[in-house]
Design an enzyme around this catalytic site. Sequence first.
Site, PDB file in Angstrom:
ATOM      1  CG  PHE A  50      -2.362  -0.068   0.898  1.00  0.00           C
ATOM      2  CD1 PHE A  50      -2.961  -1.269   0.603  1.00  0.00           C
ATOM      3  CD2 PHE A  50      -3.133   1.094   0.853  1.00  0.00           C
ATOM      4  CE1 PHE A  50      -4.298  -1.336   0.262  1.00  0.00           C
ATOM      5  CE2 PHE A  50      -4.474   1.037   0.521  1.00  0.00           C
ATOM      6  CZ  PHE A  50      -5.066  -0.185   0.222  1.00  0.00           C
ATOM      7  CD  GLN A  85      -5.540  10.290   2.350  1.00  0.00           C
ATOM      8  OE1 GLN A  85      -6.260   9.337   2.639  1.00  0.00           O
ATOM      9  NE2 GLN A  85      -4.263  10.340   2.663  1.00  0.00           N
ATOM     10  CG  HIS A 118      -7.921   7.441  -2.516  1.00  0.00           C
ATOM     11  ND1 HIS A 118      -7.589   6.882  -3.737  1.00  0.00           N
ATOM     12  CD2 HIS A 118      -7.748   6.474  -1.593  1.00  0.00           C
ATOM     13  CE1 HIS A 118      -7.214   5.624  -3.538  1.00  0.00           C
ATOM     14  NE2 HIS A 118      -7.305   5.356  -2.250  1.00  0.00           N
ATOM     15  CG  LEU A 125     -11.532   4.631  -2.891  1.00  0.00           C
ATOM     16  CD1 LEU A 125     -10.930   6.015  -2.917  1.00  0.00           C
ATOM     17  CD2 LEU A 125     -11.323   3.985  -1.550  1.00  0.00           C
ATOM     18  CD  GLU A 166      -2.643   3.922  -1.380  1.00  0.00           C
ATOM     19  OE1 GLU A 166      -3.068   5.092  -1.387  1.00  0.00           O
ATOM     20  OE2 GLU A 166      -1.970   3.453  -0.453  1.00  0.00           O
ATOM     21  NE  ARG A 210      -4.599   6.458   0.156  1.00  0.00           N
ATOM     22  CZ  ARG A 210      -5.513   5.841   0.892  1.00  0.00           C
ATOM     23  NH1 ARG A 210      -6.278   6.546   1.717  1.00  0.00           N
ATOM     24  NH2 ARG A 210      -5.667   4.546   0.814  1.00  0.00           N
ATOM     25  CG  HIS A 251     -10.329   8.772   0.809  1.00  0.00           C
ATOM     26  ND1 HIS A 251     -11.371   7.918   0.515  1.00  0.00           N
ATOM     27  CD2 HIS A 251      -9.419   8.026   1.502  1.00  0.00           C
ATOM     28  CE1 HIS A 251     -11.089   6.708   0.999  1.00  0.00           C
ATOM     29  NE2 HIS A 251      -9.926   6.762   1.614  1.00  0.00           N
ATOM     30  NE  ARG A 302      -6.939   7.643   6.377  1.00  0.00           N
ATOM     31  CZ  ARG A 302      -7.207   6.615   5.559  1.00  0.00           C
ATOM     32  NH1 ARG A 302      -6.508   5.493   5.645  1.00  0.00           N
ATOM     33  NH2 ARG A 302      -8.149   6.706   4.653  1.00  0.00           N
TER      34      ARG A 302
HETATM   35  C1  LIG Z   1     -14.807   4.287   0.189  1.00  0.00           C
HETATM   36  C2  LIG Z   1     -13.834   4.260   1.326  1.00  0.00           C
HETATM   37  C3  LIG Z   1     -12.841   3.282   1.368  1.00  0.00           C
HETATM   38  C4  LIG Z   1     -11.932   3.263   2.428  1.00  0.00           C
HETATM   39  N1  LIG Z   1     -10.962   2.279   2.456  1.00  0.00           N
HETATM   40  C5  LIG Z   1     -10.115   2.219   3.522  1.00  0.00           C
HETATM   41  C6  LIG Z   1      -9.159   1.164   3.639  1.00  0.00           C
HETATM   42  O1  LIG Z   1      -9.082   0.244   2.823  1.00  0.00           O
HETATM   43  N2  LIG Z   1      -8.318   1.166   4.690  1.00  0.00           N
HETATM   44  C7  LIG Z   1      -8.371   2.132   5.655  1.00  0.00           C
HETATM   45  O2  LIG Z   1      -7.586   2.090   6.600  1.00  0.00           O
HETATM   46  N3  LIG Z   1      -9.290   3.141   5.576  1.00  0.00           N
HETATM   47  C8  LIG Z   1     -10.160   3.183   4.550  1.00  0.00           C
HETATM   48  N4  LIG Z   1     -11.103   4.191   4.497  1.00  0.00           N
HETATM   49  C9  LIG Z   1     -11.236   5.098   5.637  1.00  0.00           C
HETATM   50  C10 LIG Z   1     -11.943   4.382   6.766  1.00  0.00           C
HETATM   51  O3  LIG Z   1     -12.850   3.445   6.242  1.00  0.00           O
HETATM   52  C11 LIG Z   1     -12.718   5.349   7.647  1.00  0.00           C
HETATM   53  O4  LIG Z   1     -11.914   6.431   8.021  1.00  0.00           O
HETATM   54  C12 LIG Z   1     -13.168   4.630   8.914  1.00  0.00           C
HETATM   55  O5  LIG Z   1     -13.824   3.439   8.597  1.00  0.00           O
HETATM   56  C13 LIG Z   1     -14.052   5.528   9.772  1.00  0.00           C
HETATM   57  O6  LIG Z   1     -14.607   4.762  10.815  1.00  0.00           O
HETATM   58  P1  LIG Z   1     -15.427   5.454  11.970  1.00  0.00           P
HETATM   59  O7  LIG Z   1     -15.860   4.374  12.874  1.00  0.00           O
HETATM   60  O8  LIG Z   1     -14.644   6.571  12.530  1.00  0.00           O
HETATM   61  O9  LIG Z   1     -16.687   6.124  11.224  1.00  0.00           O
HETATM   62  P2  LIG Z   1     -17.856   5.477  10.319  1.00  0.00           P
HETATM   63  O10 LIG Z   1     -17.595   4.085   9.935  1.00  0.00           O
HETATM   64  O11 LIG Z   1     -18.122   6.475   9.270  1.00  0.00           O
HETATM   65  O12 LIG Z   1     -19.077   5.432  11.326  1.00  0.00           O
HETATM   66  C14 LIG Z   1     -19.677   6.598  11.815  1.00  0.00           C
HETATM   67  C15 LIG Z   1     -20.843   6.202  12.683  1.00  0.00           C
HETATM   68  O13 LIG Z   1     -21.333   7.368  13.332  1.00  0.00           O
HETATM   69  C16 LIG Z   1     -22.723   7.424  13.219  1.00  0.00           C
HETATM   70  N5  LIG Z   1     -23.111   8.830  13.263  1.00  0.00           N
HETATM   71  C17 LIG Z   1     -22.673   9.861  12.506  1.00  0.00           C
HETATM   72  N6  LIG Z   1     -23.284  11.000  12.858  1.00  0.00           N
HETATM   73  C18 LIG Z   1     -24.116  10.690  13.867  1.00  0.00           C
HETATM   74  C19 LIG Z   1     -25.040  11.437  14.645  1.00  0.00           C
HETATM   75  N7  LIG Z   1     -25.234  12.734  14.445  1.00  0.00           N
HETATM   76  N8  LIG Z   1     -25.739  10.793  15.583  1.00  0.00           N
HETATM   77  C20 LIG Z   1     -25.603   9.449  15.795  1.00  0.00           C
HETATM   78  N9  LIG Z   1     -24.737   8.697  15.071  1.00  0.00           N
HETATM   79  C21 LIG Z   1     -24.007   9.317  14.126  1.00  0.00           C
HETATM   80  C22 LIG Z   1     -23.063   6.726  11.927  1.00  0.00           C
HETATM   81  O14 LIG Z   1     -24.369   6.216  11.986  1.00  0.00           O
HETATM   82  C23 LIG Z   1     -22.011   5.600  11.919  1.00  0.00           C
HETATM   83  O15 LIG Z   1     -22.488   4.492  12.634  1.00  0.00           O
HETATM   84  C24 LIG Z   1     -12.016   4.225   3.455  1.00  0.00           C
HETATM   85  C25 LIG Z   1     -13.014   5.184   3.414  1.00  0.00           C
HETATM   86  C26 LIG Z   1     -13.906   5.227   2.357  1.00  0.00           C
HETATM   87  C27 LIG Z   1     -14.925   6.315   2.322  1.00  0.00           C
END
Ligand SMILES: Cc1cc2nc3c(=O)[nH]c(=O)nc-3n(C[C@H](O)[C@H](O)[C@H](O)COP(=O)(O)OP(=O)(O)OC[C@H]3O[C@@H](n4cnc5c(N)ncnc54)[C@H](O)[C@@H]3O)c2cc1C
Length: 584
Positions: free
Chosen positions: A116, A240, A242, A252, A255, A286, A353, A394
């Site tokens: 990666f 970031q 991507h 997306l 990578e 990136r 991203h 990142r």
């Molecule tokens: C398409 C894509 C591919 C990616 N691929 C990778 C990868 O391969 N490797 C990697 O390391 N990272 C990757 N990332 C980044 C990574 O996936 C995210 O940064 C990470 O999963 C975020 O996790 P989180 O738990 O912080 O938030 P999220 O998974 O976004 O969860 C947020 C949670 O908060 C809740 N929420 C939001 N607002 C409120 C509110 N007002 N009230 C109540 N609940 C709320 C939502 O319901 C959800 O349950 C990718 C991101 C994207 C978009």
Amino acid sequence: MQIHTYDTVIVGAGGAGMRAAIEATRRSRTAVLTKLYPTRSHTGAAQGGMAAALANVEDDNWEWHTFDTVKGGDYLVDQDAAEILAKEAIDSVLDLEKMGLPFNRTAEGRIDQRRFGGHSRNHGEAPVRRSCYAADRTGHMILQTLYQNCVKEGVEFFNEFYVLDLLLNDVAGVRSTAGVVAYELATGELHVFRAKAVVFASGGNGKFYKVSSNAHTLTGDGQAAAFRRGLPLEDMEFFQFHPTGIWKMGILLTEGARGEGGILRNKDGERFMERYAPVMKDLASRDVVSRAIYTEIREGRGCGPEGDHVHLDLTHLPPEQLDAKLPDITEFARTYLGIEPYTDPVPIQPTAHYAMGGIPTNVLGEVLADNTRVVPGLYAAGEVACVSVHGANRLGTNSLLDINVFGRRAGIAAAEYAAGADLVELPPEPARFVADEVARMRDSTGSERVTDIRRALQETMDRNAMVFRTEQTLKEALEDITALRRRYRNVSVQDKGRRYNTDLLEALELGNLLELAEVLVVSALARKESRGGHYREDYPNRDDVNFMRHTMAYRERDAEGNESIRLDYKPVVITRYQPQERTY
Ligand SMILES: Cc1cc2nc3c(=O)[nH]c(=O)nc-3n(C[C@H](O)[C@H](O)[C@H](O)COP(=O)(O)OP(=O)(O)OC[C@H]3O[C@@H](n4cnc5c(N)ncnc54)[C@H](O)[C@@H]3O)c2cc1C
């Protein structure tokens, strides 16, 4: 209005929230509030993998991973936190494996690993295979695995509850956590959740850009709630882009495609990354690759009649490899572009991203009130937070890692805090702010529409605050945002009902995006240097003398209620690695 009382309340059921919930539920009476069903969280869209120096297929160790993370973040990373990230990565992956995650395997049955961007052997010698993965559905597998384990642990979920405010109150002169206010989508009712500890795990805020990989729901509700309550946001200028989003759509393409051997080519078929990053080539970090793509486009070497994209070439990879390792993204190319990646290159362009900045925390997940004090009882983890392990940029696969390492830490710390703390008294009329906002939105007869304002916001952000920025473009963005915030006061929603009023919630989410876009632009204007994801054409060099520091932005209101943003700065924690010139 209903009042609920818990020891620990977690806001968000993505990877960070559910990893925290598994720990917190074992130790305290815990509720998880989430605006989506847990398995719809954006973590489920993550594709490429999760970094850990397991050394299953090649020589590797956590110290190299730490170095790569610090260098990837252009030396703005807090190095104590990066060290924890890289060290605890190994157990994090093994924990998920024990919970049942079906990782891809080597022939010998060990967890397989792939390359990666920015992950290297021995401080930049060559790319290393460090990303643990489950085809190109790693996030989906993580989210499902964590959800199953939450069910097993008896985690209590409140689904489709939108948290719209954070409640703080003074305890002996210290602003402390009292709870949150949530809006229940099904009924339109307001709920106050009193809690000794609150963990924000509500994800990112990439929806203020138009070309974006982010789900519609990534609107920074947690960041905005904290900010409105006077808490700082750290390093918001670092966003970031991507390199490989589907052209014009931003969807997306991981990578991991380049990790498996995919190559970026310009209109002449040239592998242009060799010129920008002679060692890591297509697997440079990136920020470097996204700038290179736009440089190719600007200098007339872009593909297509408009010359506005480049190609991701996978045609030299065996179809069996694409089917086994990249089934989803090859299918995306077929579905969205009508292109067969076995035989034809895929048009791509950089896509918004990931938010490197967010609610500042220490390595326990405790939220900072300023440079020295924490907010008792308040925690944050995942994309909403800024620890800071990602600094100015990142590395791919470090976020799935971050949510597991710091989600777990925040869950433990919050529950342990709750075990020894008393409930903080609620502030007077705790649901007042949210009730007023909801009523204002529902009752308004204003002529402005949410979709118009959101589109205008996304257009100005794409035009003025993307990969390349200057004082002039940022000022334009700020003017636009100021005008849009004014128009937003006059916004009204068509659905006036109480049940499932998603119109109303989108309007409130737009308010959050406007708030955070302003923070991004104000922070970016003040940072007169280029570092990681923040590139100022008028200040193209990194300036360690003046800007080797974290931005801390605060919302201020004067006596007349006029709002402004005040910027302060915080030192970067440096342990082992002095800043060096960054080349790949
Ligand atoms: C398409 C894509 C591919 C990616 N691929 C990778 C990868 O391969 N490797 C990697 O390391 N990272 C990757 N990332 C980044 C990574 O996936 C995210 O940064 C990470 O999963 C975020 O996790 P989180 O738990 O912080 O938030 P999220 O998974 O976004 O969860 C947020 C949670 O908060 C809740 N929420 C939001 N607002 C409120 C509110 N007002 N009230 C109540 N609940 C709320 C939502 O319901 C959800 O349950 C990718 C991101 C994207 C978009």
